[in-house]
Design a protein around this motif. Structure first.
Motif, PDB file in Angstrom:
ATOM      1  N   SER A   1       0.848  -1.194   0.000  1.00 16.20           N
ATOM      2  CA  SER A   1       0.000   0.000   0.000  1.00 16.20           C
ATOM      3  C   SER A   1       0.882   1.241   0.000  1.00 16.20           C
ATOM      4  O   SER A   1       2.031   1.203   0.426  1.00 16.20           O
ATOM      5  CB  SER A   1      -0.930   0.001   1.211  1.00 16.20           C
ATOM      6  N   PRO A   2       0.362   2.356  -0.477  1.00 14.04           N
ATOM      7  CA  PRO A   2       1.169   3.580  -0.484  1.00 14.04           C
ATOM      8  C   PRO A   2       1.448   4.051   0.948  1.00 14.04           C
ATOM      9  O   PRO A   2       0.643   3.826   1.849  1.00 14.04           O
ATOM     10  CB  PRO A   2       0.296   4.588  -1.234  1.00 14.04           C
ATOM     11  N   PRO A   3       2.589   4.684   1.139  1.00 13.50           N
ATOM     12  CA  PRO A   3       2.917   5.156   2.490  1.00 13.50           C
ATOM     13  C   PRO A   3       2.048   6.350   2.887  1.00 13.50           C
ATOM     14  O   PRO A   3       1.513   7.059   2.041  1.00 13.50           O
ATOM     15  CB  PRO A   3       4.374   5.579   2.368  1.00 13.50           C
ATOM     16  N   SER A   4       1.938   6.538   4.166  1.00 14.77           N
ATOM     17  CA  SER A   4       1.314   7.748   4.693  1.00 14.77           C
ATOM     18  C   SER A   4       2.365   8.432   5.552  1.00 14.77           C
ATOM     19  O   SER A   4       3.332   7.814   5.984  1.00 14.77           O
ATOM     20  CB  SER A   4       0.058   7.421   5.498  1.00 14.77           C
ATOM     21  N   PHE A   5       2.171   9.711   5.784  1.00 12.72           N
ATOM     22  CA  PHE A   5       3.159  10.484   6.527  1.00 12.72           C
ATOM     23  C   PHE A   5       2.501  11.141   7.722  1.00 12.72           C
ATOM     24  O   PHE A   5       1.388  11.630   7.642  1.00 12.72           O
ATOM     25  CB  PHE A   5       3.806  11.526   5.617  1.00 12.72           C
ATOM     26  N   VAL A   6       3.222  11.120   8.828  1.00  7.69           N
ATOM     27  CA  VAL A   6       2.724  11.672  10.087  1.00  7.69           C
ATOM     28  C   VAL A   6       3.579  12.876  10.415  1.00  7.69           C
ATOM     29  O   VAL A   6       4.806  12.797  10.430  1.00  7.69           O
ATOM     30  CB  VAL A   6       2.826  10.621  11.212  1.00  7.69           C
ATOM     31  N   ASP A   7       2.912  13.998  10.708  1.00  6.37           N
ATOM     32  CA  ASP A   7       3.661  15.195  11.089  1.00  6.37           C
ATOM     33  C   ASP A   7       3.498  15.474  12.581  1.00  6.37           C
ATOM     34  O   ASP A   7       2.794  14.764  13.295  1.00  6.37           O
ATOM     35  CB  ASP A   7       3.269  16.402  10.235  1.00  6.37           C
ATOM     36  N   PHE A   8       4.167  16.499  13.031  1.00 10.31           N
ATOM     37  CA  PHE A   8       4.190  16.848  14.450  1.00 10.31           C
ATOM     38  C   PHE A   8       2.794  17.100  15.013  1.00 10.31           C
ATOM     39  O   PHE A   8       2.506  16.711  16.141  1.00 10.31           O
ATOM     40  CB  PHE A   8       5.073  18.084  14.644  1.00 10.31           C
ATOM     41  N   ASP A   9       1.929  17.741  14.259  1.00 13.03           N
ATOM     42  CA  ASP A   9       0.585  18.035  14.757  1.00 13.03           C
ATOM     43  C   ASP A   9      -0.201  16.769  15.071  1.00 13.03           C
ATOM     44  O   ASP A   9      -1.036  16.759  15.966  1.00 13.03           O
ATOM     45  CB  ASP A   9      -0.186  18.885  13.739  1.00 13.03           C
ATOM     46  N   GLU A  10       0.068  15.698  14.334  1.00 18.21           N
ATOM     47  CA  GLU A  10      -0.645  14.446  14.549  1.00 18.21           C
ATOM     48  C   GLU A  10      -0.088  13.634  15.718  1.00 18.21           C
ATOM     49  O   GLU A  10      -0.831  12.965  16.426  1.00 18.21           O
ATOM     50  CB  GLU A  10      -0.593  13.593  13.278  1.00 18.21           C
ATOM     51  N   ARG A  11       1.243  13.662  15.890  1.00 21.29           N
ATOM     52  CA  ARG A  11       1.880  12.865  16.944  1.00 21.29           C
ATOM     53  C   ARG A  11       3.005  13.664  17.594  1.00 21.29           C
ATOM     54  O   ARG A  11       4.186  13.377  17.409  1.00 21.29           O
ATOM     55  CB  ARG A  11       2.450  11.559  16.359  1.00 21.29           C
ATOM     56  N   PRO A  12       2.684  14.685  18.376  1.00 20.79           N
ATOM     57  CA  PRO A  12       3.718  15.546  18.958  1.00 20.79           C
ATOM     58  C   PRO A  12       4.606  14.854  19.991  1.00 20.79           C
ATOM     59  O   PRO A  12       5.679  15.351  20.318  1.00 20.79           O
ATOM     60  CB  PRO A  12       2.920  16.688  19.596  1.00 20.79           C
ATOM     61  N   GLU A  13       4.204  13.698  20.469  1.00 18.40           N
ATOM     62  CA  GLU A  13       4.987  13.005  21.492  1.00 18.40           C
ATOM     63  C   GLU A  13       6.209  12.266  20.929  1.00 18.40           C
ATOM     64  O   GLU A  13       7.105  11.876  21.681  1.00 18.40           O
ATOM     65  CB  GLU A  13       4.104  12.014  22.256  1.00 18.40           C
ATOM     66  N   LEU A  14       6.262  12.094  19.614  1.00 14.44           N
ATOM     67  CA  LEU A  14       7.379  11.355  19.021  1.00 14.44           C
ATOM     68  C   LEU A  14       8.707  12.063  19.249  1.00 14.44           C
ATOM     69  O   LEU A  14       8.797  13.285  19.188  1.00 14.44           O
ATOM     70  CB  LEU A  14       7.156  11.155  17.519  1.00 14.44           C
ATOM     71  N   LEU A  15       9.719  11.286  19.509  1.00 13.72           N
ATOM     72  CA  LEU A  15      11.096  11.739  19.716  1.00 13.72           C
ATOM     73  C   LEU A  15      11.280  12.601  20.962  1.00 13.72           C
ATOM     74  O   LEU A  15      12.263  13.317  21.071  1.00 13.72           O
ATOM     75  CB  LEU A  15      11.621  12.486  18.474  1.00 13.72           C
ATOM     76  N   THR A  16      10.357  12.522  21.908  1.00 16.60           N
ATOM     77  CA  THR A  16      10.478  13.336  23.115  1.00 16.60           C
ATOM     78  C   THR A  16      11.039  12.563  24.299  1.00 16.60           C
ATOM     79  O   THR A  16      11.557  13.169  25.225  1.00 16.60           O
ATOM     80  CB  THR A  16       9.113  13.930  23.530  1.00 16.60           C
ATOM     81  N   ASP A  17      10.938  11.249  24.279  1.00 16.20           N
ATOM     82  CA  ASP A  17      11.335  10.440  25.427  1.00 16.20           C
ATOM     83  C   ASP A  17      12.478   9.504  25.050  1.00 16.20           C
ATOM     84  O   ASP A  17      12.280   8.555  24.287  1.00 16.20           O
ATOM     85  CB  ASP A  17      10.130   9.630  25.916  1.00 16.20           C
ATOM     86  N   PRO A  18      13.678   9.749  25.569  1.00 15.65           N
ATOM     87  CA  PRO A  18      14.821   8.895  25.220  1.00 15.65           C
ATOM     88  C   PRO A  18      14.670   7.439  25.653  1.00 15.65           C
ATOM     89  O   PRO A  18      15.369   6.573  25.155  1.00 15.65           O
ATOM     90  CB  PRO A  18      16.000   9.538  25.941  1.00 15.65           C
ATOM     91  N   SER A  19      13.759   7.162  26.581  1.00 16.48           N
ATOM     92  CA  SER A  19      13.589   5.784  27.042  1.00 16.48           C
ATOM     93  C   SER A  19      12.712   4.962  26.090  1.00 16.48           C
ATOM     94  O   SER A  19      12.661   3.742  26.208  1.00 16.48           O
ATOM     95  CB  SER A  19      12.991   5.758  28.445  1.00 16.48           C
ATOM     96  N   LEU A  20      12.040   5.615  25.162  1.00 18.43           N
ATOM     97  CA  LEU A  20      11.195   4.890  24.208  1.00 18.43           C
ATOM     98  C   LEU A  20      12.029   4.375  23.050  1.00 18.43           C
ATOM     99  O   LEU A  20      13.063   4.939  22.700  1.00 18.43           O
ATOM    100  CB  LEU A  20      10.075   5.786  23.695  1.00 18.43           C
TER     101      LEU A  20
END
Length: 110
Positions: free
Chosen positions: A71-90
């Protein structure tokens, strides 16, 4: 910020999280330094993960998702998932990051 973005000049358009963090570390943090790059909640951006989160926040990189094989890729931006890349333990190992198409031409990214 300009020097940070220029770090990706003539590079690839897609990175695993590990590749993205290495690119930031080797091409920017160690080469240019982090003085004056900005702050997150009064803390300076100094670690590659923080700088990657900044690139995600400003829309320079997007999270690439392929829900189903073929299937074609979809893209997620900051407004959709602002928590990404915020927690070094994840664990962000399975994340694929792509330079936004609007930056590719000027930076010579194929």
């Amino acid at each position: 910020l300009q020097k940070l973005v220029e770090t990706f000049s003539k590079g690839q358009k897609r990175y695993t999280t590990e590749q993205l963090l290495n690119k930031i570390k080797n091409g920017f943090v160690e080469r240019v330094g982090v003085d004056g790059i900005g702050k997150i909640d009064s803390e300076n951006y100094i670690r590659p993960l923080q700088i990657a989160q900044l690139l995600y926040r400003i829309g320079f990189v997007l999270l690439r998702e392929t829900p189903n094989p073929g299937s074609p890729p979809s893209f997620v931006d900051f407004d959709e998932r602002p928590e990404l890349l915020t927690d070094p333990s994840l664990d962000y190992t399975d994340c694929i990051w792509e330079v936004h198409p609007s930056y590719r031409g000027i930076l010579g990214i194929n």
